[in-house]
Write a protein that holds these residues in place. Structure first.
Motif: not given
Length: 240
Positions: A62-70
């Motif tokens: 819950g530490a981010g508003s969204a995530a991108v994992a490349i």
């Protein structure tokens, strides 16, 4: 607001060698979590390779508003282990004593694991510009994740109260092959949170730093904008 983490299999921040040797995955996650705690609002988390795994862990907490994992390193529950990935990881995993060391790649090893989809000339240039010794311990932790009950590569994929997650895969990636990223996507199947996959043809593990980086950057920004984060297209005059 975004936080980018690029700690990959054989790359990382410019910190002392003895500190890199001691890194555990939870140290890195905790470091970024402490930074996020001091922000006014939760950021968008973007990470490549092990940075992608860390972005997934932080989003699950819950530490981010969204995530991108490349091209994210495999999380606990991912079972495929292609031969190309084994070969890419062998410089670190091939010697058990590397668990306590920082490991460097040779130019040829970088070419196979990172620069296999670009010209040899470009791969060699990327090697000279970007590679530094990096801790092998997180690699060992990820490789043994499915055999450890409380693995540091475990991600809370069941959390339905997270922001959206985009997984990105380079279809020619040897270090994190596409089948691994597709298996990562399946780990989120029991969550109603938004989790999506975008694949890039002809791209390898160097996709964030090679000459085609802007294609990836624009795809990420377009995805964020579609999810309501108001991202703008990348500046064509800016390069890694």
């Amino acid at each position: 607001m975004a936080i980018y983490g690029g700690l990959g299999q054989h790359g990382g921040s410019a910190i002392s060698s003895h500190r890199r040797q001691a890194f555990h995955s939870h140290h890195i996650t905790g470091h970024y979590a402490d930074i996020i705690d001091g922000l006014d609002q939760p950021p968008v988390l973007i990470g490549h390779s092990f940075g992608g795994l860390i972005a997934e862990k932080l989003l699950g907490q819950g530490a981010g508003s969204a995530a991108v994992a490349i091209d994210p390193a495999q999380i606990k529950g991912v079972l495929p282990l292609p031969l190309a990935q084994l070969r890419s990881s062998f410089p670190a995993l091939g010697n058990p004593t590397n668990l306590h060391k920082a490991v460097s790649l040779t130019e040829g090893q970088f070419r196979y694991g990172f620069g296999n989809a670009v010209s040899e000339e470009e791969s060699n240039a990327l090697f000279e510009k970007w590679t530094i010794p990096s801790p092998a311990r997180p690699l060992f932790q990820a490789a043994g994740a499915n055999f450890v009950m409380h693995s540091q590569a475990k991600v809370n994929t069941a959390n339905e109260n997270t922001g959206p997650l985009l997984l990105i895969s380079g279809l020619e990636d040897h270090t994190v092959p596409d089948v691994v990223t597709r298996s990562t996507l399946k780990q989120y199947r029991d969550s109603t949170a938004v989790t999506e996959l975008k694949q890039f043809e002809g791209r390898s593990h160097s996709l964030t730093i090679d000459k085609g980086w802007k294609e990836v950057a624009d795809a990420v920004l377009d995805w964020l904008k579609a999810k309501g984060f108001g991202a703008q297209s990348s500046n064509p005059d800016t390069s890694p």
